[in-house]
Design a protein around this motif. Sequence first.
Motif, short mmCIF file in Angstrom:
data_model
loop_
_atom_site.label_atom_id
_atom_site.label_comp_id
_atom_site.label_asym_id
_atom_site.label_seq_id
_atom_site.Cartn_x
_atom_site.Cartn_y
_atom_site.Cartn_z
N PRO A 123 -41.44 -86.17 -11.88
CA PRO A 123 -41.13 -84.98 -12.68
C PRO A 123 -42.38 -84.36 -13.29
O PRO A 123 -43.30 -85.07 -13.69
CB PRO A 123 -40.19 -85.52 -13.76
CG PRO A 123 -40.42 -86.98 -13.80
CD PRO A 123 -40.82 -87.40 -12.43
N LYS A 126 -43.32 -77.76 -16.73
CA LYS A 126 -43.97 -76.49 -16.40
C LYS A 126 -43.59 -75.39 -17.38
O LYS A 126 -42.50 -75.40 -17.96
CB LYS A 126 -43.60 -76.06 -14.98
CG LYS A 126 -44.21 -76.92 -13.89
CD LYS A 126 -44.03 -76.31 -12.51
CE LYS A 126 -44.72 -77.16 -11.45
NZ LYS A 126 -44.61 -76.54 -10.11
N TRP A 134 -44.89 -70.60 -12.28
CA TRP A 134 -44.73 -71.80 -13.11
C TRP A 134 -45.98 -72.65 -12.99
O TRP A 134 -46.37 -73.01 -11.89
CB TRP A 134 -43.52 -72.59 -12.66
CG TRP A 134 -42.22 -71.92 -12.98
CD1 TRP A 134 -41.49 -71.11 -12.15
CD2 TRP A 134 -41.51 -71.95 -14.22
NE1 TRP A 134 -40.38 -70.64 -12.79
CE2 TRP A 134 -40.36 -71.15 -14.08
CE3 TRP A 134 -41.75 -72.59 -15.45
CZ2 TRP A 134 -39.44 -70.96 -15.11
CZ3 TRP A 134 -40.81 -72.41 -16.47
CH2 TRP A 134 -39.68 -71.60 -16.31
N ARG A 151 -39.58 -76.03 -18.40
CA ARG A 151 -38.67 -76.70 -17.47
C ARG A 151 -39.27 -77.97 -16.90
O ARG A 151 -40.49 -78.08 -16.76
CB ARG A 151 -38.32 -75.76 -16.30
CG ARG A 151 -37.57 -74.52 -16.75
CD ARG A 151 -37.03 -73.72 -15.60
NE ARG A 151 -36.39 -72.51 -16.08
CZ ARG A 151 -35.65 -71.69 -15.34
NH1 ARG A 151 -35.47 -71.97 -14.05
NH2 ARG A 151 -35.10 -70.61 -15.84
N PHE A 153 -39.45 -80.06 -13.53
CA PHE A 153 -39.22 -79.90 -12.10
C PHE A 153 -39.17 -81.25 -11.40
O PHE A 153 -40.10 -82.05 -11.52
CB PHE A 153 -40.35 -79.06 -11.47
CG PHE A 153 -40.26 -77.58 -11.77
CD1 PHE A 153 -40.61 -77.09 -13.03
CD2 PHE A 153 -39.84 -76.69 -10.80
CE1 PHE A 153 -40.52 -75.73 -13.32
CE2 PHE A 153 -39.75 -75.32 -11.06
CZ PHE A 153 -40.09 -74.84 -12.34
N THR A 157 -32.99 -82.98 -11.04
CA THR A 157 -33.04 -82.74 -12.49
C THR A 157 -31.77 -82.02 -12.94
O THR A 157 -31.27 -82.28 -14.03
CB THR A 157 -34.25 -81.86 -12.86
OG1 THR A 157 -34.39 -80.82 -11.89
CG2 THR A 157 -35.53 -82.68 -12.91
N ASN A 475 -31.55 -72.99 -11.19
CA ASN A 475 -32.24 -74.30 -11.17
C ASN A 475 -32.77 -74.68 -9.79
O ASN A 475 -33.29 -75.77 -9.62
CB ASN A 475 -31.31 -75.38 -11.73
CG ASN A 475 -30.13 -75.68 -10.81
OD1 ASN A 475 -30.31 -75.95 -9.62
ND2 ASN A 475 -28.92 -75.61 -11.32
N ASN A 481 -38.26 -77.18 -5.40
CA ASN A 481 -38.59 -76.83 -6.79
C ASN A 481 -37.37 -76.76 -7.69
O ASN A 481 -37.28 -75.90 -8.58
CB ASN A 481 -39.41 -75.52 -6.82
CG ASN A 481 -40.68 -75.65 -5.98
OD1 ASN A 481 -41.48 -76.55 -6.23
ND2 ASN A 481 -40.81 -74.83 -4.96
N ASN A 483 -35.16 -77.67 -10.78
CA ASN A 483 -35.64 -77.87 -12.15
C ASN A 483 -34.48 -77.84 -13.13
O ASN A 483 -33.37 -77.45 -12.78
CB ASN A 483 -36.64 -76.77 -12.51
CG ASN A 483 -35.98 -75.40 -12.48
OD1 ASN A 483 -35.24 -75.04 -13.41
ND2 ASN A 483 -36.20 -74.64 -11.40
#
Lengths: 511, 511
Positions: A123, A126, A134, A151, A153, A157, A475, A481, A483
């Motif tokens: 993880p 960002k 990001w 967030r 990433f 997640t 997300n 990607n 997140n």
Amino acid sequence: MKRLLLLSFSLACFQAFSQAPDKNKLEQLTEKHWQHGVELLQEIVSMPNNAVFPEQIEVNIKWSEDQFESRGYSSERLATGGIPLLLVEKKQPGATKTALFYFHMDGQAVDLSKWFQADPYKPVLKEIQENGEWTKIPSDRLKTEYDPNWRIFARSTSDDKGPVAMFLTAWDALAEAGISPDYNVKIILDFEEEQGSPRLPSAVVKYKEKLAADMMLIMDGPRHTSNEPTLSFGARGIADLTLTTYGPKFPQHSGHYGNYAPNPALLLSQLLASMKDTNGRVTIPGYYDGITLTQTEKEILSKVPDDEEAIQRKLGIGRTDNVGNSYQESIQYPSLNIRGLESAWVGKEARTIVPATATAEIDVRLVPESDPERLFGLIKDHIEGQGFHIVSEDPTDEQRMNHPKIVKMVYSISYQAFRTPMDSETGKWLRSAMNRAFGKDPVQIRISGGSIPISPFVDALGIPAVTIPTVNADNNQHSPNENIRLGNYKEGITTVMSILTEKTQDMIRLK
Amino acid sequence: MKRLLLLSFSLACFQAFSQAPDKNKLEQLTEKHWQHGVELLQEIVSMPNNAVFPEQIEVNIKWSEDQFESRGYSSERLATGGIPLLLVEKKQPGATKTALFYFHMDGQAVDLSKWFQADPYKPVLKEIQENGEWTKIPSDRLKTEYDPNWRIFARSTSDDKGPVAMFLTAWDALAEAGISPDYNVKIILDFEEEQGSPRLPSAVVKYKEKLAADMMLIMDGPRHTSNEPTLSFGARGIADLTLTTYGPKFPQHSGHYGNYAPNPALLLSQLLASMKDTNGRVTIPGYYDGITLTQTEKEILSKVPDDEEAIQRKLGIGRTDNVGNSYQESIQYPSLNIRGLESAWVGKEARTIVPATATAEIDVRLVPESDPERLFGLIKDHIEGQGFHIVSEDPTDEQRMNHPKIVKMVYSISYQAFRTPMDSETGKWLRSAMNRAFGKDPVQIRISGGSIPISPFVDALGIPAVTIPTVNADNNQHSPNENIRLGNYKEGITTVMSILTEKTQDMIRLK
């Protein structure tokens, strides 16, 4: 023995008569515990969880067992013939109700080349830049700082380990404050959701007594795009259909046989075009039968704060299909969506041939009113009405010579839709919890467009089911990607606490 | 000098007044030389000739120069900016006519894994077994045995090095017998035919004076499927069209947006379905304008011994398109053939999405009556009539928002059709030669369905062109395991000799 009984009794009394924590109290608890929650999130997403690799999944199962057992839960692997389901349970003394929570621990596959970080299972925190990019910031900053728009990433997640970590964090926060639910908690952990939960429906039937509960609470999926607290009372089911039309047995030179050998891509186009009008409405008689939206229902749908202009701009579409009069209305109906087409080659691979076959992949999103077998019966009748002979295998030479138009029709029904009435006691009970946590009514979705494998539970256990989505809609679920927004993670912990502290004794009153 | 003139004069007289060799004589000459011809064939196909690799082609050009120069031809490479054309020429004293022969020396690519021999450039002699399989037999057997149904397998045995080897063999046989044509021979060798002869049309215009001739004789392509001696008086031209329709800017979750985001595969299906009826006839007004088959023409077409029942059985089709009333009639019309379709994925790759785009690849076979620009104008009008906004690049965001239905239309015209009247002097002259060689009229094809890049010659040089196909129709042209039937190779040598010995002085009489 006596002492233990006495303790149980007093605890039950404490739960029964104590006030559920108010908004302030929930916020205080969240504030105290969210950093521990982030550590838990970082730990949980660090385990690769692609269910194509059972050895990855085993690590996740073991982790889940340890986590719940250390919190006083019992746990049992439910054998399915493949990757098992995990059922964990925590009984409460004096409880009269049982809630069955659903989470899944597996994640989508990762395409490393498309992630903007070295490892989708490590993880990264960002922050968004003015140019919309990001950029990584040190995780250490979370010890002293907080920005709801930061967030984290990593794969899963949001979908769906974030909610598992929220739940464990909420549990810990309440436990430290000496608060327990007034109901029994069962949790079913699915480790093959991203594979379509192939073994779940039969397992649910097999283990229906172990899974028995009064309501099912699904902790999966994103909030409404407004990012307001959301409850979703159902989800469309899903089935799929593959249609294959036939031209010459083998691809033929388009010079020698163009104008002579019937073209399967034309046949398929004509068949597909016969099924829907230019507004995207299915023209097969009876397809939408049974669905009538009353004025009350239309009002409920219109309360969802969809920004349709923004949706259309984002999608780059100058119009929408005209199945319903709004986005929410459109998903109250079954769909008939061409998700893929193929015949021979396009682009640089294109060859001057009359193709041998053409194939359309179709998915059908189901609503409770649309029995899939009835829909496929209507489709079949329609296809035959168009002069096609329907086969279930590639046609034999004899079939080819005897039937001018042949289509192979293969369909499979994954699972049905479910839809719990908004004014059910479970609906009222959850609305009450959310109101306590956020001081306002949540966005309420009558049925969501996407599909989750919940109808097997609803059917086998005969209980209402409602989804409590917590994560941000943007997300990147199922994409590189993935997140979770930090604000959503925190509010998710608050949400779980509000539900775990909502009194089931009040449910009767709410009926 | 005087002697040379005298010799030339006497040769010219010999040619003018000597009888052309009769059927027996041609057969004797063939019998004497075919084994030498097979050696030549084995040599010519041993040179790899994929025009994607110019270094392979250079070997073929050099070989051709050597072969023709050693037979007294002059040769010149015609620069094209890429791989050159080769023009070789042999003037005949006293000749009043010039024939321009066309061959190509390049071949299709080879997919080694699909050939039933170690090297597609190492010719193998094969015999068919009772079970229908071809098994290798020693080439040595050709020294003492002959079976017309044996075949030589190697890339370009039929398409189109076989005919080059036939020509050289026929030339050698006649030379040994002291026989020369009574006309000048020009030969244009194309080394990029399988690449679509991209540089040929402009080169033909540039070198039209060097290429000037009275008639063009195309030595390429297979005989009629009856395997009878064949003349083909034209070929359809070819153009292609790519249509792309648009849905959401990026593929969208079919649950969230099925019934809402317009589906590009449906749009494309509806557009394609609007272009043709269920009999495969183009419904765009004017598409077939200008084509009327007179009773005489229909009779000519009906003389072609097509076994349509056998064709349909072979193709596995229980009906045909209804553009013409027979196979031959169907190819008198332009086609509009969907040669490929694609939208997102099918099969195991299928995903639950509303695709972003859908693409159809279409090829249009042209006949002399159908000016391709006119056809594409009609198609464009029709598409606009269906409510589509036509773009030539992927649409901008603004275009997407302003137009409910968008299609990208890209087309390119490779070359036009050509069709030489059957009763032209060239037609009569060739019929006469074939009659002399085989004692019967050849099968005469008014226009062949496939396309060859001959219209640039016809247009630039203003001459009639006729194809003299010699190879077996089942030669696996463009596929693995290309071959030539030994009987066809021998009869091909005979055919070339009959043409080289046909008197052009008689052409006026035949007019």
